[in-house]
Write an enzyme that holds these catalytic residues in place. Structure first.
Site, mmCIF file in Angstrom:
data_model
loop_
_atom_site.group_PDB
_atom_site.id
_atom_site.type_symbol
_atom_site.label_atom_id
_atom_site.label_comp_id
_atom_site.label_asym_id
_atom_site.label_seq_id
_atom_site.Cartn_x
_atom_site.Cartn_y
_atom_site.Cartn_z
ATOM 1 N N CYS A 87 0.870 -0.973 0.019
ATOM 2 C CA CYS A 87 -0.086 0.040 0.045
ATOM 3 C C CYS A 87 0.898 1.295 -0.063
ATOM 4 C CB CYS A 87 -1.149 -0.077 1.102
ATOM 5 S SG CYS A 87 -2.181 1.147 0.866
ATOM 6 N N HIS A 89 -3.778 -5.028 0.010
ATOM 7 C CA HIS A 89 -3.441 -5.354 1.276
ATOM 8 C C HIS A 89 -3.529 -6.984 1.501
ATOM 9 C CE1 HIS A 89 -3.098 -1.642 3.606
ATOM 10 N NE2 HIS A 89 -4.039 -1.161 2.784
ATOM 11 N N GLU A 132 -2.386 -8.893 3.642
ATOM 12 C CA GLU A 132 -2.774 -9.236 5.043
ATOM 13 C C GLU A 132 -4.295 -9.304 5.279
ATOM 14 O OE1 GLU A 132 -2.490 -4.838 5.440
ATOM 15 O OE2 GLU A 132 -1.517 -6.544 4.034
#
Length: 197
Positions: free
Chosen positions: A77, A179, A181
């Protein structure tokens, strides 16, 4: 394997740490140059504003350190945007690993395409070892108002307002605008591939 997560004044670093833990990997959140330099893998995540983030990196000497790293580095990001040459966000000179301009989305239909882009979007044109186990057109989770323009370093594309770089790669530097994650199985597979580089 030692994995360093670069700590600076940008949010969302803990979620990367938790994602690694779900994969059975312990990461160290640090701004210590020696810890970062000695790591096997380095993750450069972040959510925030480009100019204040760059100011912090320069104060800590992390700007020169990051560009000198030889091990695999993954920007996420804001991390991707800071690895580029310049950001329109407060006219910020960034790290310059990727010779790419970061621009603000200009929505032609403000009520239809809201800025920032928040939510799931698919990625295509995948050509990097990062995406070895990620199917074409997989959906990833995005939150951003700025984007990296397409370039020779683009290894994945997505579309919101225009086509832009969902991922970049040059030498040992990898970076994703989304992202991983927060991107369920596809994101976990990408992180696993990075950790195996």
């Amino acid at each position: 394997m030692k994995t360093a997560i670069i700590k600076y004044n940008a949010g969302n670093i803990r979620s990367v740490l938790f994602a690694l833990e779900r994969l059975g990997v312990s990461g160290t959140v640090t701004d210590d140059p020696e810890e970062i330099r000695s790591a096997d893998k380095v993750i450069f995540p972040g959510v925030g504003e480009a100019s204040t983030a760059m100011q912090y990196l320069r104060q800590k000497g992390l700007d020169k350190l990051i560009v000198s790293l030889q091990q695999p580095v993954l920007g996420i990001c804001l991390g991707l945007q800071l690895l580029c040459r310049h950001s329109e966000e407060n006219d910020t000179t960034c790290l310059g690993v990727f010779d790419v301009e970061v621009k603000r989305f200009q929505s032609p239909v403000p009520n239809l395409l809201k800025i920032p882009q928040i939510g799931w979007n698919n990625i295509a044109g995948l050509h990097s070892t990062l995406f070895e186990h990620v199917p074409e057109n997989s959906y990833m989770y995005f939150v951003h108002s700025y984007y990296a323009a397409l370039s020779p370093d683009t290894v994945a594309i997505t579309n919101y307002v225009i086509n832009y770089s969902a991922a970049l790669q040059k030498d040992n530097f990898y970076a994703v605008q989304f992202h991983p994650e927060k991107s369920a199985d596809a994101g976990a597979r990408l992180l696993e591939s990075f950790l195996k580089l």
